[in-house]
Design an enzyme around this catalytic site. Structure first.
Site, PDB file in Angstrom:
ATOM      1  N   SER A   8       0.848  -1.195   0.000  1.00 60.55           N
ATOM      2  CA  SER A   8       0.000   0.000   0.000  1.00 60.55           C
ATOM      3  C   SER A   8       0.879   1.239   0.000  1.00 60.55           C
ATOM      4  O   SER A   8       1.701   1.422   0.906  1.00 60.55           O
ATOM      5  CB  SER A   8      -0.896   0.006   1.239  1.00 60.55           C
ATOM      6  OG  SER A   8      -1.379   1.321   1.448  1.00 60.55           O
ATOM      7  N   HIS A  33      -1.483  -1.165  -4.114  1.00 56.05           N
ATOM      8  CA  HIS A  33      -2.731  -0.855  -3.417  1.00 56.05           C
ATOM      9  C   HIS A  33      -2.747   0.654  -3.131  1.00 56.05           C
ATOM     10  O   HIS A  33      -1.836   1.188  -2.518  1.00 56.05           O
ATOM     11  CB  HIS A  33      -2.766  -1.655  -2.112  1.00 56.05           C
ATOM     12  CG  HIS A  33      -4.037  -1.561  -1.351  1.00 56.05           C
ATOM     13  ND1 HIS A  33      -5.128  -2.364  -1.607  1.00 56.05           N
ATOM     14  CD2 HIS A  33      -4.412  -0.755  -0.322  1.00 56.05           C
ATOM     15  CE1 HIS A  33      -6.104  -2.070  -0.763  1.00 56.05           C
ATOM     16  NE2 HIS A  33      -5.700  -1.088   0.021  1.00 56.05           N
ATOM     17  N   ASP A  35      -4.777   3.667  -1.396  1.00 60.60           N
ATOM     18  CA  ASP A  35      -5.799   3.968  -0.392  1.00 60.60           C
ATOM     19  C   ASP A  35      -6.323   5.385  -0.576  1.00 60.60           C
ATOM     20  O   ASP A  35      -5.607   6.355  -0.344  1.00 60.60           O
ATOM     21  CB  ASP A  35      -5.208   3.798   1.013  1.00 60.60           C
ATOM     22  CG  ASP A  35      -5.032   2.334   1.369  1.00 60.60           C
ATOM     23  OD1 ASP A  35      -6.015   1.572   1.227  1.00 60.60           O
ATOM     24  OD2 ASP A  35      -3.922   1.942   1.760  1.00 60.60           O
ATOM     25  N   MET A  37      -8.859   8.197   0.613  1.00 63.47           N
ATOM     26  CA  MET A  37      -9.635   8.562   1.813  1.00 63.47           C
ATOM     27  C   MET A  37     -10.144   9.998   1.687  1.00 63.47           C
ATOM     28  O   MET A  37      -9.429  10.868   1.176  1.00 63.47           O
ATOM     29  CB  MET A  37      -8.758   8.457   3.054  1.00 63.47           C
ATOM     30  CG  MET A  37      -8.089   7.102   3.216  1.00 63.47           C
ATOM     31  SD  MET A  37      -7.197   7.007   4.773  1.00 63.47           S
ATOM     32  CE  MET A  37      -6.350   5.432   4.565  1.00 63.47           C
ATOM     33  N   HIS A  66      -8.600   1.364  -3.508  1.00 64.41           N
ATOM     34  CA  HIS A  66      -9.470   1.106  -2.352  1.00 64.41           C
ATOM     35  C   HIS A  66     -10.129   2.420  -1.938  1.00 64.41           C
ATOM     36  O   HIS A  66      -9.490   3.279  -1.341  1.00 64.41           O
ATOM     37  CB  HIS A  66      -8.590   0.515  -1.226  1.00 64.41           C
ATOM     38  CG  HIS A  66      -9.312   0.238   0.051  1.00 64.41           C
ATOM     39  ND1 HIS A  66      -8.651  -0.096   1.218  1.00 64.41           N
ATOM     40  CD2 HIS A  66     -10.640   0.229   0.369  1.00 64.41           C
ATOM     41  CE1 HIS A  66      -9.532  -0.288   2.184  1.00 64.41           C
ATOM     42  NE2 HIS A  66     -10.740  -0.087   1.702  1.00 64.41           N
ATOM     43  N   MET A  68     -12.128   4.575   0.247  1.00 55.33           N
ATOM     44  CA  MET A  68     -12.694   4.754   1.586  1.00 55.33           C
ATOM     45  C   MET A  68     -13.338   6.132   1.602  1.00 55.33           C
ATOM     46  O   MET A  68     -12.876   7.075   2.249  1.00 55.33           O
ATOM     47  CB  MET A  68     -11.587   4.621   2.642  1.00 55.33           C
ATOM     48  CG  MET A  68     -11.151   3.173   2.825  1.00 55.33           C
ATOM     49  SD  MET A  68      -9.547   3.032   3.640  1.00 55.33           S
ATOM     50  CE  MET A  68      -8.470   3.253   2.235  1.00 55.33           C
ATOM     51  N   MET A 137     -11.270  -6.075   5.911  1.00 55.76           N
ATOM     52  CA  MET A 137     -10.443  -5.143   6.684  1.00 55.76           C
ATOM     53  C   MET A 137     -10.154  -5.754   8.055  1.00 55.76           C
ATOM     54  O   MET A 137     -11.080  -6.134   8.779  1.00 55.76           O
ATOM     55  CB  MET A 137     -11.167  -3.807   6.879  1.00 55.76           C
ATOM     56  CG  MET A 137     -11.419  -2.994   5.620  1.00 55.76           C
ATOM     57  SD  MET A 137      -9.928  -2.584   4.700  1.00 55.76           S
ATOM     58  CE  MET A 137      -8.986  -1.672   5.929  1.00 55.76           C
ATOM     59  N   ASP A 175      -6.644  -6.726   4.506  1.00 55.66           N
ATOM     60  CA  ASP A 175      -6.024  -5.390   4.557  1.00 55.66           C
ATOM     61  C   ASP A 175      -5.961  -4.890   5.995  1.00 55.66           C
ATOM     62  O   ASP A 175      -6.991  -4.662   6.627  1.00 55.66           O
ATOM     63  CB  ASP A 175      -6.875  -4.437   3.701  1.00 55.66           C
ATOM     64  CG  ASP A 175      -6.242  -3.062   3.527  1.00 55.66           C
ATOM     65  OD1 ASP A 175      -5.121  -2.841   4.026  1.00 55.66           O
ATOM     66  OD2 ASP A 175      -6.894  -2.211   2.886  1.00 55.66           O
TER      67      ASP A 175
HETATM   68  C1  DX5 Z   1      -6.075   1.239   6.067  1.00 56.12           C
HETATM   69  C2  DX5 Z   1      -5.747   0.997   4.613  1.00 56.12           C
HETATM   70  C3  DX5 Z   1      -4.682  -0.019   4.438  1.00 56.12           C
HETATM   71  C4  DX5 Z   1      -3.392   0.351   5.083  1.00 56.12           C
HETATM   72  C5  DX5 Z   1      -2.706  -0.899   5.508  1.00 56.12           C
HETATM   73  O1  DX5 Z   1      -7.056   2.202   6.159  1.00 56.12           O
HETATM   74  O2  DX5 Z   1      -6.864   0.555   3.905  1.00 56.12           O
HETATM   75  O3  DX5 Z   1      -4.507  -0.382   3.099  1.00 56.12           O
HETATM   76  O4  DX5 Z   1      -2.538   1.071   4.253  1.00 56.12           O
HETATM   77  O5  DX5 Z   1      -1.562  -0.518   6.156  1.00 56.12           O
HETATM   78  P1  DX5 Z   1      -0.791  -1.521   7.124  1.00 56.12           P
HETATM   79  O6  DX5 Z   1      -0.337  -2.673   6.284  1.00 56.12           O
HETATM   80  O7  DX5 Z   1       0.331  -0.657   7.601  1.00 56.12           O
HETATM   81  O8  DX5 Z   1      -1.739  -1.922   8.211  1.00 56.12           O
HETATM   82 ZN    ZN Z   2      -6.468  -0.322   1.873  1.00 55.33          ZN
END
Ligand code: DX5
Ligand code: ZN
Length: 221
Positions: A8, A33, A35, A37, A66, A68, A137, A175
């Site tokens: 990620s 990946h 993320d 947000m 992903h 969010m 998750m 994840d």
């Molecule tokens: C969390 C994200 C993950 C995150 C995972 O909100 O969706 O993808 O980056 O990070 P680690 O592997 O550090 O838990």
């Molecule tokens: Zn993620």
């Protein structure tokens, strides 16, 4: 066991993002990946389609995006155009989840659905035929580097069994908090792929970090 690893970029150094993604590709990663947000669905704000499009120009591996964000249906086209291979929406963020997943496929991307730790796996039972993948998750989304929530692990086996029982081809990805210690746990439960933020980009030697995860999975399955 042959588990795919998707680092990620959340834990990458954004001042040198191109070099970062190239480094994990050379180190044997299977996908990137991303993320996304919005400060509403989760407390943090990260990147949008602009960064996905920029990454697309420099990476060889697929970009898994992903989302969010609330009302993800309003942004699917932009993320598809930016070059997302797979788009994940959260079950909790979609009023019309079935329609949203169908729309992702219509846009030429692979649809995936994500579930928060507090969401039962059965909540996505009616859309398993619509998705290529479920993202379980194992942390509350919003931040990298959190510890895994063991209470979410049984959902992986439930989904694997449910897909098997119904003859649905389904990939399960995990994840949050995945590292060489926890990767075997989720792999044994039935995960096909893991996201690793801190456990890869948080380490100075990314090749060694990916090797350590693969090594931990050697005796599983
Ligand atoms: C969390 C994200 C993950 C995150 C995972 O909100 O969706 O993808 O980056 O990070 P680690 O592997 O550090 O838990
Ligand atoms: Zn993620």
């Amino acid at each position: 066991m042959d588990i795919r690893i998707a680092p990620s970029i959340l834990s990458a150094d954004f001042t040198r993002l191109e070099a970062e993604v190239r480094e994990v590709e050379a180190a044997g990663a299977d996908a990137h990946h991303v993320d996304v947000m919005d400060g509403r669905f989760v407390p943090n704000i990260t990147v949008g389609p602009l960064v996905v499009a920029a990454l697309r120009r420099v990476v060889k591996l697929p970009l898994e995006v992903h989302l969010m964000i609330v009302e993800p249906e309003d942004h699917l086209e932009a993320f598809a155009k930016a070059g997302s291979a797979m788009i994940y929406v959260h079950a909790e963020a979609c009023v019309h989840l079935d329609r949203t997943l169908a729309r992702i496929r219509d846009l030429g991307c692979r649809p995936a659905v994500a579930i928060n730790p507090s969401t039962p796996a059965a909540q996505v039972s009616e859309v398993l035929h619509r998705v290529d993948r479920v993202l379980v998750m194992t942390v509350n989304p919003g931040f990298g580097g959190q510890g895994i929530l063991q209470s979410s692990v049984p959902k992986i086996s439930w989904l694997a069994a449910e897909a098997g029982r119904r003859g649905i081809h389904l990939e399960i990805e995990v994840d949050g908090g995945v590292d060489p210690e926890t990767a075997p746990v989720v792999a044994r439960a039935g995960a096909h792929q893991v996201v690793a933020g801190n456990a890869v980009y948080g380490k100075p030697d990314r090749a060694a970090a990916i090797r350590a995860i693969r090594e931990s999975l050697r005796n599983v399955g």
